[in-house]
Scaffold this motif. Structure first.
Motif, PDB file in Angstrom:
ATOM      1  N   SER A   1      11.831  15.768  -1.846  1.00 14.40           N
ATOM      2  CA  SER A   1      13.144  15.281  -2.247  1.00 14.40           C
ATOM      3  C   SER A   1      13.619  16.098  -3.432  1.00 14.40           C
ATOM      4  CB  SER A   1      13.088  13.799  -2.628  1.00 14.40           C
ATOM      5  OG  SER A   1      12.323  13.624  -3.809  1.00 14.40           O
ATOM      6  N   GLU A   2      14.913  16.090  -3.665  1.00 12.96           N
ATOM      7  CA  GLU A   2      15.467  16.832  -4.794  1.00 12.96           C
ATOM      8  C   GLU A   2      15.027  16.241  -6.123  1.00 12.96           C
ATOM      9  OE1 GLU A   2      17.034  19.625  -4.458  1.00 12.96           O
ATOM     10  OE2 GLU A   2      17.112  19.525  -2.269  1.00 12.96           O
ATOM     11  N   SER A   3      14.710  14.959  -6.135  1.00 12.14           N
ATOM     12  CA  SER A   3      14.337  14.295  -7.387  1.00 12.14           C
ATOM     13  C   SER A   3      12.916  14.605  -7.823  1.00 12.14           C
ATOM     14  CB  SER A   3      14.492  12.781  -7.229  1.00 12.14           C
ATOM     15  OG  SER A   3      13.544  12.272  -6.291  1.00 12.14           O
TER      16      SER A   3
ATOM     17  N   GLY B   1       0.794  -1.230   0.000  1.00 10.43           N
ATOM     18  CA  GLY B   1       0.000   0.000   0.000  1.00 10.43           C
ATOM     19  C   GLY B   1       0.821   1.273   0.000  1.00 10.43           C
ATOM     20  N   LYS B   2       2.131   1.202   0.260  1.00 10.97           N
ATOM     21  CA  LYS B   2       3.040   2.352   0.286  1.00 10.97           C
ATOM     22  C   LYS B   2       2.488   3.528   1.099  1.00 10.97           C
ATOM     23  CE  LYS B   2       6.359   2.597  -1.976  1.00 10.97           C
ATOM     24  NZ  LYS B   2       7.774   2.258  -1.645  1.00 10.97           N
ATOM     25  N   PRO B   3       2.089   3.306   2.353  1.00  4.88           N
ATOM     26  CA  PRO B   3       1.520   4.408   3.151  1.00  4.88           C
ATOM     27  C   PRO B   3       2.513   5.541   3.383  1.00  4.88           C
ATOM     28  CG  PRO B   3       1.997   2.526   4.540  1.00  4.88           C
ATOM     29  CD  PRO B   3       2.160   2.047   3.126  1.00  4.88           C
ATOM     30  N   GLN B   4       3.801   5.273   3.304  1.00  2.00           N
ATOM     31  CA  GLN B   4       4.811   6.300   3.542  1.00  2.00           C
ATOM     32  C   GLN B   4       4.830   7.387   2.473  1.00  2.00           C
ATOM     33  OE1 GLN B   4       5.237   3.137   2.729  1.00  2.00           O
ATOM     34  NE2 GLN B   4       7.247   2.677   1.833  1.00  2.00           N
ATOM     35  N   ASP B   5       4.238   7.109   1.326  1.00  2.84           N
ATOM     36  CA  ASP B   5       4.269   8.095   0.245  1.00  2.84           C
ATOM     37  C   ASP B   5       3.188   9.170   0.394  1.00  2.84           C
ATOM     38  OD1 ASP B   5       6.335   6.647  -0.746  1.00  2.84           O
ATOM     39  OD2 ASP B   5       5.285   5.880  -2.516  1.00  2.84           O
ATOM     40  N   ARG B   6       2.277   8.984   1.317  1.00  7.09           N
ATOM     41  CA  ARG B   6       1.163   9.920   1.432  1.00  7.09           C
ATOM     42  C   ARG B   6       1.576  11.299   1.937  1.00  7.09           C
ATOM     43  NH1 ARG B   6      -0.632   6.201   6.020  1.00  7.09           N
ATOM     44  NH2 ARG B   6      -0.168   7.286   7.974  1.00  7.09           N
ATOM     45  N   TYR B   7       2.782  11.408   2.508  1.00  6.26           N
ATOM     46  CA  TYR B   7       3.223  12.689   3.049  1.00  6.26           C
ATOM     47  C   TYR B   7       3.946  13.554   2.015  1.00  6.26           C
ATOM     48  CZ  TYR B   7       2.434  10.133   7.401  1.00  6.26           C
ATOM     49  OH  TYR B   7       1.870   9.399   8.408  1.00  6.26           O
ATOM     50  N   TYR B   8       4.226  12.990   0.863  1.00  2.33           N
ATOM     51  CA  TYR B   8       5.054  13.730  -0.087  1.00  2.33           C
ATOM     52  C   TYR B   8       4.385  15.046  -0.490  1.00  2.33           C
ATOM     53  CZ  TYR B   8       8.477  14.780  -3.590  1.00  2.33           C
ATOM     54  OH  TYR B   8       9.486  15.410  -4.279  1.00  2.33           O
TER      55      TYR B   8
ATOM     56  N   ALA C   1      15.033   7.932  -1.387  1.00  2.00           N
ATOM     57  CA  ALA C   1      15.716   7.696  -0.114  1.00  2.00           C
ATOM     58  C   ALA C   1      15.853   8.965   0.714  1.00  2.00           C
ATOM     59  CB  ALA C   1      17.089   7.077  -0.371  1.00  2.00           C
ATOM     60  N   GLY C   2      16.106  10.108   0.055  1.00  2.00           N
ATOM     61  CA  GLY C   2      16.197  11.362   0.778  1.00  2.00           C
ATOM     62  C   GLY C   2      14.898  11.733   1.456  1.00  2.00           C
ATOM     63  N   TYR C   3      13.787  11.532   0.761  1.00  2.00           N
ATOM     64  CA  TYR C   3      12.461  11.813   1.318  1.00  2.00           C
ATOM     65  C   TYR C   3      12.152  10.883   2.485  1.00  2.00           C
ATOM     66  CZ  TYR C   3       7.383  11.045   1.578  1.00  2.00           C
ATOM     67  OH  TYR C   3       6.102  10.846   2.009  1.00  2.00           O
ATOM     68  N   TYR C   4      12.422   9.583   2.318  1.00  2.00           N
ATOM     69  CA  TYR C   4      12.098   8.623   3.383  1.00  2.00           C
ATOM     70  C   TYR C   4      12.928   8.888   4.634  1.00  2.00           C
ATOM     71  CZ  TYR C   4       9.684   6.169  -0.370  1.00  2.00           C
ATOM     72  OH  TYR C   4       8.846   5.858  -1.409  1.00  2.00           O
ATOM     73  N   LYS C   5      14.165   9.298   4.455  1.00  2.00           N
ATOM     74  CA  LYS C   5      14.977   9.647   5.614  1.00  2.00           C
ATOM     75  C   LYS C   5      14.441  10.893   6.290  1.00  2.00           C
ATOM     76  CE  LYS C   5      19.755  10.413   7.074  1.00  2.00           C
ATOM     77  NZ  LYS C   5      21.173  10.486   6.645  1.00  2.00           N
TER      78      LYS C   5
END
Length: 548
Positions: A248-250, A213-220, A255-259
């Motif tokens: 993130s810069e990309s 479900g990639k719940p970690q992406d909801r904050y982007y 990885a930068g965003y998740y950190k």
């Protein structure tokens, strides 16, 4: 993974506790003599007791206030050992042991066999499941020398009890899970939660569904903005530092965003979401064998925020308020999923926090940072000059300094002479309060001071240094000009919350008796009627247990 050593100590914003009476003995409980279906043991990483008191009036009704008003709250509770860092504090919670027994003496220390720095939960024999694994990542509890409450619960129930721990930090999960449980930790490269091959070879289906479900992406693209009105932060040390963006810069989650998610409240929200998934997926609290389950939850975000901004900051203040609301939602979920009177919780912290050195200095407090690299270099030079070029220091991870026994013997030196020369030089440095030597630990009797007791509890003869340096109050190891840290035997670092709630088992009230985090494991063992962990040295908090 290895943690940088932040350095700064400073004056806490003292908010004095009101006079609290000891709660009267509870009336006999008329409920059936049954154990909780689910025991939740929660650590808020880096939460000082004084912050809980200072912001109490702003909490909602269902989170911290529910625990404070409806549970047993020890107002003088401590992590009672000298090196107050994450790994040491987490190890104490469910072993009931001090570092001199459990062997976790720091986040990082030196392995005497190899002379190299090691991480508290690294194990090169195991890897994260489906995730990149660095050599110093935390993958097992192999370095934990004693068992935990969860291990004893599994043993007593023939492995029918389930023990699961989840955290934003590997050490936060692993040291709560023990050897017999299962740990899941946040992966800062992917934003996933993963276990390691110590526990299993592949994730169960419920974990795979959660990850898909990639719940970690909801904050982007979102920002961390203040939860309360501006007036609520009027007493804090800094101006508005919000609009903290998740990006993130990309231009996409990477990885930068998740950190970056670890630097704010998102990591705690994700941790509690995964804890819900674990409860559902493992049917925690609904064990068909009729035995209790154990869930460990370590919320890492507050530690990251306090390190970066200081506990006196608006960011720290706001983060705690957000955490309060998250807890309210999690407790409501437990009421519905397990049953309002069928679960109990213990909430504590792995350590407290000093204010930033700059904040303390503005309060006219003697505070500062000790650059560990410069200190070690100066000590090495001094010893070489004193002992005709000898190099008796093998390695150091402040506050621990390790001798090279072979070099001392080759130079024909006496260890006592090296200890004395090193101690004398160190004690003359700015910010150094005391130096404990191996001889002092092993041969001298305790002085009777609180600091001496805590330092001796924190020293393990096989893992700790030959010298252990104690900074002066409001000083710490580190460099730089901002940020805050912890790690000393002073009360701002040892004083932590200790709250227990579960009305069928725990008598609510404010308890002024002195208590320690090592009391948690033997107390829960008594309540669950299982054997206490082998290294447990805490006491059973009988004053809060309803008569059974």
């Amino acid at each position: 993974m290895k943690t940088p050593i932040f350095l700064s100590l400073s004056l806490p914003l003292f908010l004095f506790l009101p006079s609290l009476a000891v709660a009267a003995p509870a009336k006999p409980n008329t409920a059936p003599n049954t154990a909780p279906k689910l025991v939740v043991v929660m650590a808020v990483d880096g939460l000082p007791q004084e912050q809980l008191v200072r912001y109490r009036d702003q909490f909602g009704s269902g989170g911290f206030r529910r625990l404070l008003d409806g549970g047993a709250w020890f107002t003088d509770a401590h992590q009672a050992h000298g090196t107050t860092v994450t790994a040491v504090g987490h190890a104490a919670i469910l072993t009931g042991a001090y570092p001199n027994q459990h062997g976790i003496v720091a986040n990082n220390w030196v392995d005497r066999a190899t002379g190299k720095q090691v991480y508290c939960t690294e194990d090169h024999n195991h890897q994260y499941i489906g995730e990149h694994t660095e050599p110093d990542d935390g993958t097992s509890p192999a370095r934990l020398r004693v068992d935990t409450l969860g291990d004893q619960l599994r043993y007593a129930t023939g492995n029918r009890a389930k023990v699961v721990a989840v955290s934003g930090k590997d050490r936060g999960a692993i040291l709560l899970a023990g050897r017999g449980g299962t740990a899941y930790m946040y992966m800062e490269r992917s934003g996933n939660f993963a276990s390691s091959t110590w526990y299993m070879q592949q994730h169960p289906q419920w974990v795979q569904r959660y990850l898909a479900g990639k719940p970690q992406d909801r904050y982007y693209g979102q920002k961390w903005r203040p939860l309360l009105a501006d007036s609520a932060y009027a007493g804090d040390a800094d101006g508005p530092l919000f609009d903290f963006p998740y990006y993130s810069e990309s231009g996409k989650p990477d990885a930068g965003y998740y950190k970056r998610l670890k630097e704010g409240p998102a990591v705690d929200e994700l941790t509690l979401d995964f804890a819900r998934a674990a409860i559902d997926g493992e049917a925690l609290g609904a064990n068909p064998a009729g035995v209790p389950d154990l869930l460990g939850v370590s919320l890492s975000g507050h530690d990251y925020v306090n390190h970066r901004h200081g506990p006196e900051s608006r960011m720290s203040h706001d983060h705690l308020q957000r955490l309060d609301r998250m807890l309210a939602g999690f407790f409501a979920y437990l009421d519905k999923r397990v049953g309002a009177d069928e679960w109990m919780i213990v909430l504590t912290a792995d350590h407290g926090f000093a204010n930033s050195a700059e904040f303390s200095q503005r309060q006219r407090i003697d505070a500062g940072r000790i650059d560990g690299k410069k200190l070690l270099a100066g000590l090495e030079q001094h010893l070489a000059t004193t002992f005709n070029g000898a190099k008796p220091i093998a390695n150091a991870v402040p506050p621990n300094i390790y001798f090279d026994g072979a070099a001392i013997d080759k130079a024909g030196l006496k260890r006592a002479d090296v200890e004395a020369a090193a101690s004398k030089w160190l004690l003359a440095r700015d910010g150094v309060a005391d130096v404990y030597t191996r001889t002092r630990f092993e041969e001298s009797g305790a002085s009777g001071t609180r600091q001496d007791l805590l330092m001796r509890r924190g020293w393990h003869r096989h893992e700790s240094g030959d010298l252990v340096v104690v900074p002066r109050a409001y000083w710490a190891f580190g460099s730089g000009t901002s940020g805050a840290t912890h790690g000393t035997p002073y009360r701002y670092d040892t004083s932590v919350p200790l709250l227990m709630m579960g009305k069928r088992w725990i008598a609510p009230g404010n308890y002024t008796q002195y208590a320690e985090v090592v009391d948690i494991a033997p107390t829960l063992a008594a309540l669950l009627q299982v054997r206490a962990p082998a290294g447990a040295e805490g006491r059973v908090l009988t004053e809060i247990l309803r008569r059974r």
